[in-house]
Design an enzyme around this catalytic site. Sequence first.
Site, short mmCIF file in Angstrom:
data_model
loop_
_atom_site.label_atom_id
_atom_site.label_comp_id
_atom_site.label_asym_id
_atom_site.label_seq_id
_atom_site.Cartn_x
_atom_site.Cartn_y
_atom_site.Cartn_z
N CYS A 67 34.91 46.23 35.39
CA CYS A 67 34.52 45.25 36.28
C CYS A 67 34.91 43.81 35.43
O CYS A 67 34.61 42.89 36.80
CB CYS A 67 33.02 45.18 36.55
SG CYS A 67 32.23 45.17 35.29
N ASP A 69 33.01 41.86 33.35
CA ASP A 69 32.27 41.22 33.39
C ASP A 69 32.09 40.81 31.58
O ASP A 69 32.47 41.49 30.88
CB ASP A 69 30.73 42.04 33.68
CG ASP A 69 30.13 41.91 35.59
OD1 ASP A 69 30.88 41.27 35.57
OD2 ASP A 69 29.95 42.30 35.66
N CYS A 94 29.15 38.77 38.33
CA CYS A 94 29.42 38.79 39.24
C CYS A 94 27.53 38.49 39.27
O CYS A 94 27.02 38.69 37.37
CB CYS A 94 28.90 40.20 39.81
SG CYS A 94 27.68 41.47 38.62
N CYS A 137 24.85 46.12 34.99
CA CYS A 137 25.08 45.24 34.45
C CYS A 137 24.05 45.11 33.37
O CYS A 137 23.93 44.16 32.43
CB CYS A 137 24.79 43.84 35.23
SG CYS A 137 26.18 43.81 36.89
#
Length: 179
Positions: A67, A69, A94, A137
């Site tokens: 992603c 991150d 995000c 996350c």
Amino acid sequence: MFSRQFTRQLMRQGRASFFPRQATGIFSTVRFYHPKVIEHYQNPRNVGTMDKNLPNVGTGLVGAPACGDVMRLQIKVNDNTGVIEDVKFKTFGCGSAIASSSYATELVKGMTLDEASKVKNTTIAKELSLPPVKLHCSMLAEDAIKSAIKDYRTKRHNRKPTLGPDATKSQTNGANAHA
């Protein structure tokens, strides 16, 4: 699909918030985030950096290639008590990644290293009510905490240098003799 009026009503009641719409074909969907995620995203706690060269600062840098991150979390530890006195983070990612980092800093501040090393991503995910697609996350935040602790402990082992001006002559001679 929710009507605009219903969505506005939910937002006014504080029961739902959303980030930008993402189009999927001719229909557009609204991605909802829990108010706790929005709060940590809009008002992140403990953002910043510390001097990574200080012996009582541990730095964890982790990322998720899928992603994009990236999290950097730093802890400042009291050498006498082993308690985390300060925590800072910087995250590129995000809203859920930023919220997870922010919450993680609040969570571990004041903990001992052993307590902080036992923090699980599920604790972070439950507190922020992260949906399954955003669990990575909270996993990044857990990994960042553990990486910072590992970095701090590595610095504290006072390893003797094997190269450079601080290495003793016998160490360098011994290394050359075995080569």
